[in-house]
Design a protein around this motif. Structure first.
Motif, PDB file in Angstrom:
ATOM      1  N   UNK A 297      56.631  34.373  47.921  1.00  0.00           N
ATOM      2  CA  UNK A 297      55.768  33.317  48.443  1.00  0.00           C
ATOM      3  C   UNK A 297      54.339  33.785  48.629  1.00  0.00           C
ATOM      4  N   UNK A 298      54.108  35.090  48.553  1.00  0.00           N
ATOM      5  CA  UNK A 298      52.787  35.637  48.850  1.00  0.00           C
ATOM      6  C   UNK A 298      52.133  36.304  47.643  1.00  0.00           C
ATOM      7  N   UNK A 299      52.905  37.052  46.883  1.00  0.00           N
ATOM      8  CA  UNK A 299      52.366  37.803  45.746  1.00  0.00           C
ATOM      9  C   UNK A 299      53.220  37.540  44.515  1.00  0.00           C
ATOM     10  N   UNK A 300      52.566  37.365  43.362  1.00  0.00           N
ATOM     11  CA  UNK A 300      53.333  37.072  42.150  1.00  0.00           C
ATOM     12  C   UNK A 300      53.426  38.256  41.191  1.00  0.00           C
ATOM     13  N   UNK A 301      52.551  39.258  41.364  1.00  0.00           N
ATOM     14  CA  UNK A 301      52.541  40.348  40.388  1.00  0.00           C
ATOM     15  C   UNK A 301      51.810  41.550  40.976  1.00  0.00           C
ATOM     16  N   UNK A 302      52.137  42.732  40.471  1.00  0.00           N
ATOM     17  CA  UNK A 302      51.354  43.935  40.747  1.00  0.00           C
ATOM     18  C   UNK A 302      51.164  44.683  39.446  1.00  0.00           C
ATOM     19  N   UNK A 303      50.109  45.496  39.403  1.00  0.00           N
ATOM     20  CA  UNK A 303      49.902  46.332  38.221  1.00  0.00           C
ATOM     21  C   UNK A 303      48.934  47.459  38.561  1.00  0.00           C
ATOM     22  N   UNK A 304      49.070  48.567  37.836  1.00  0.00           N
ATOM     23  CA  UNK A 304      48.100  49.654  37.905  1.00  0.00           C
ATOM     24  C   UNK A 304      47.002  49.386  36.882  1.00  0.00           C
ATOM     25  N   UNK A 305      45.735  49.559  37.297  1.00  0.00           N
ATOM     26  CA  UNK A 305      44.616  49.268  36.406  1.00  0.00           C
ATOM     27  C   UNK A 305      43.566  50.361  36.518  1.00  0.00           C
ATOM     28  N   UNK A 306      42.781  50.501  35.469  1.00  0.00           N
ATOM     29  CA  UNK A 306      41.623  51.381  35.498  1.00  0.00           C
ATOM     30  C   UNK A 306      40.486  50.680  36.236  1.00  0.00           C
ATOM     31  N   UNK A 307      39.436  51.423  36.524  1.00  0.00           N
ATOM     32  CA  UNK A 307      38.282  50.826  37.208  1.00  0.00           C
ATOM     33  C   UNK A 307      37.668  49.711  36.368  1.00  0.00           C
ATOM     34  N   UNK A 308      37.556  49.919  35.069  1.00  0.00           N
ATOM     35  CA  UNK A 308      36.960  48.886  34.217  1.00  0.00           C
ATOM     36  C   UNK A 308      37.853  47.649  34.142  1.00  0.00           C
ATOM     37  N   UNK A 309      39.157  47.851  34.122  1.00  0.00           N
ATOM     38  CA  UNK A 309      40.073  46.705  34.125  1.00  0.00           C
ATOM     39  C   UNK A 309      40.001  45.952  35.443  1.00  0.00           C
ATOM     40  N   UNK A 310      39.837  46.677  36.533  1.00  0.00           N
ATOM     41  CA  UNK A 310      39.751  46.044  37.850  1.00  0.00           C
ATOM     42  C   UNK A 310      38.549  45.119  37.952  1.00  0.00           C
ATOM     43  N   UNK A 311      37.473  45.451  37.238  1.00  0.00           N
ATOM     44  CA  UNK A 311      36.268  44.622  37.304  1.00  0.00           C
ATOM     45  C   UNK A 311      36.530  43.203  36.817  1.00  0.00           C
ATOM     46  N   UNK A 312      37.481  43.039  35.890  1.00  0.00           N
ATOM     47  CA  UNK A 312      37.789  41.714  35.351  1.00  0.00           C
ATOM     48  C   UNK A 312      38.815  40.958  36.208  1.00  0.00           C
ATOM     49  N   UNK A 313      39.456  41.635  37.144  1.00  0.00           N
ATOM     50  CA  UNK A 313      40.493  41.015  37.961  1.00  0.00           C
ATOM     51  C   UNK A 313      40.026  40.719  39.390  1.00  0.00           C
ATOM     52  N   UNK A 314      39.202  41.583  39.927  1.00  0.00           N
ATOM     53  CA  UNK A 314      38.773  41.432  41.315  1.00  0.00           C
ATOM     54  C   UNK A 314      37.534  40.544  41.420  1.00  0.00           C
ATOM     55  N   UNK A 315      37.426  39.732  42.466  1.00  0.00           N
ATOM     56  CA  UNK A 315      36.148  39.060  42.736  1.00  0.00           C
ATOM     57  C   UNK A 315      35.058  40.116  42.937  1.00  0.00           C
ATOM     58  N   UNK A 316      33.808  39.783  42.639  1.00  0.00           N
ATOM     59  CA  UNK A 316      32.731  40.787  42.686  1.00  0.00           C
ATOM     60  C   UNK A 316      32.645  41.555  44.001  1.00  0.00           C
ATOM     61  N   UNK A 317      32.799  40.854  45.131  1.00  0.00           N
ATOM     62  CA  UNK A 317      32.666  41.542  46.419  1.00  0.00           C
ATOM     63  C   UNK A 317      33.751  42.601  46.590  1.00  0.00           C
ATOM     64  N   UNK A 318      34.964  42.331  46.093  1.00  0.00           N
ATOM     65  CA  UNK A 318      36.033  43.315  46.229  1.00  0.00           C
ATOM     66  C   UNK A 318      35.889  44.432  45.205  1.00  0.00           C
ATOM     67  N   UNK A 319      35.358  44.109  44.029  1.00  0.00           N
ATOM     68  CA  UNK A 319      35.176  45.178  43.052  1.00  0.00           C
ATOM     69  C   UNK A 319      34.117  46.169  43.511  1.00  0.00           C
TER      70      UNK A 319
END
Length: 345
Positions: A297-319
């Motif tokens: 009900x809270x989370x649908x997925x997890x994954x390990x990512x590189x820093x560059x991959x994280x930039x495309x997934x996280x909102x700017x403030x969190x990245x």
């Protein structure tokens, strides 16, 4: 309650909604499309030129939630909302904000085979609206089928599917009404109360043996996130981070995590901002990774990512926060941030 009727152009949302009003006592038609029309009339042309769809406006998504909450103070409910919603991040934002208001959502996907949808769109009689001719509306409907096909992978997992290709509008409405009454179409989203003041939040960064960082995909807000959450009253931030990792990933860390960054997040209405802490939870073993479990009900997925991959997934403030947290981890020294950048730097 909101009964959200999703689906592409030609799926029968409007006709099913009208029939549904007779089957659900106290129900009221709620058309978020009208909010878009109002914004179109009020916003400067320059702002409208910057978007492809009115749903891309944060103001529209916020108004959908605020207007629903306001309507439910005037009518008993439920609200019946025939509205196409194909971007999962917008679904997360809107449904999550409704859940925070304690407004439950029943999410339905009205679906039909593409050949049926194309036939309905081609033969639909439309009067010209102030923003498009009937022919343009039909072209838009046909073009939207591509986006709809791409969204089906998550829509069919998220919503209760009603096949309108084999049902009359009345029978489709009866099937929807029965699902509403039985609760089988409940869209289970964690009900995170909206903050009323600045908050303190603790996140924990977890890594694999390649130093990729673990991110999670919440169902109740757009964008990916770090494991973590709001620090409860009287709770030490490190313990809050450990608690959230257990609740979100079923993972118990063997030691207290080390602070990486403390970031002051500025208030930006409707948010209140506050202090955000990120801790280093260390590298996970293969056994720990295999044991990760998500609360559906809270989370649908997890994954390990590189820093560059994280930039495309996280909102700017969190990245920005993640970027400096990784630098702090490399240097072995915590950092103080303000608005996602080093204080005084």
């Amino acid at each position: 309650m909101i009964v959200w009727l999703n689906g592409t152009f030609g799926a029968g949302k409007t006709t099913a909604a009208q029939e549904l009003l007779d089957l659900l006592p106290g129900s009221t038609l709620y058309d978020p499309e009208l909010l878009g029309q109002g914004l179109r009339m009020m916003l400067p042309a320059k702002r409208l030129e910057e978007i492809d769809d009115l749903q891309d406006l944060p103001a529209w998504r916020r108004l959908v939630v605020d207007t629903a909450a306001a309507l439910l103070t005037e009518v008993p409910g439920p609200l019946v909302a025939p509205m196409t919603l194909l971007r999962q991040e917008y679904r997360d934002e809107i449904f999550g904000a409704l859940a925070a208001r304690r407004i439950p959502v029943r999410h339905f996907l009205l679906d039909a085979e593409e050949t049926i949808l194309r036939e309905r769109i081609a033969h639909r009689e439309e009067t010209a609206a102030d923003w498009a001719s009937a022919a343009q509306v039909r072209r838009w409907g046909l073009d939207a089928l591509t986006s709809y096909a791409e969204a089906l992978s998550w829509l069919k997992d998220d919503a209760y599917v009603v096949d309108t290709g084999r049902l009359t509008p009345r029978r489709a409405a009866e099937e929807i009404a029965e699902a509403v009454r039985s609760g089988t179409a409940d869209c289970g989203i964690v009900q995170t109360p909206e903050p009323t003041a600045e908050t303190l939040a603790a996140g924990v960064l977890l890594f694999d043996d390649a130093d990729r960082v673990l991110l999670v995909d919440p169902t109740y807000k757009p964008g990916w996130e770090f494991p973590g959450g709001i620090v409860e009253h009287g709770e030490p931030p490190t313990q809050a981070g450990l608690r959230e990792v257990v609740e979100e990933l079923a993972l118990r860390l063997p030691r207290t995590p080390r602070l990486l960054v403390l970031d002051w997040e500025a208030p930006e209405p409707p948010g209140f901002g506050g202090l955000r802490l990120l801790f280093d939870g260390g590298r996970l073993t293969d056994e720990q990774t295999r044991g990760l479990r998500l609360p559906g009900a809270e989370l649908r997925e997890w994954r390990f990512v590189t820093e560059s991959e994280a930039e495309h997934l996280l909102p700017p403030v969190r990245f920005r926060r993640l970027r400096w947290a990784l630098r702090a981890r490399e240097r072995g020294c915590p950092m103080l941030l303000e608005r996602g950048v080093p204080a005084g730097g």
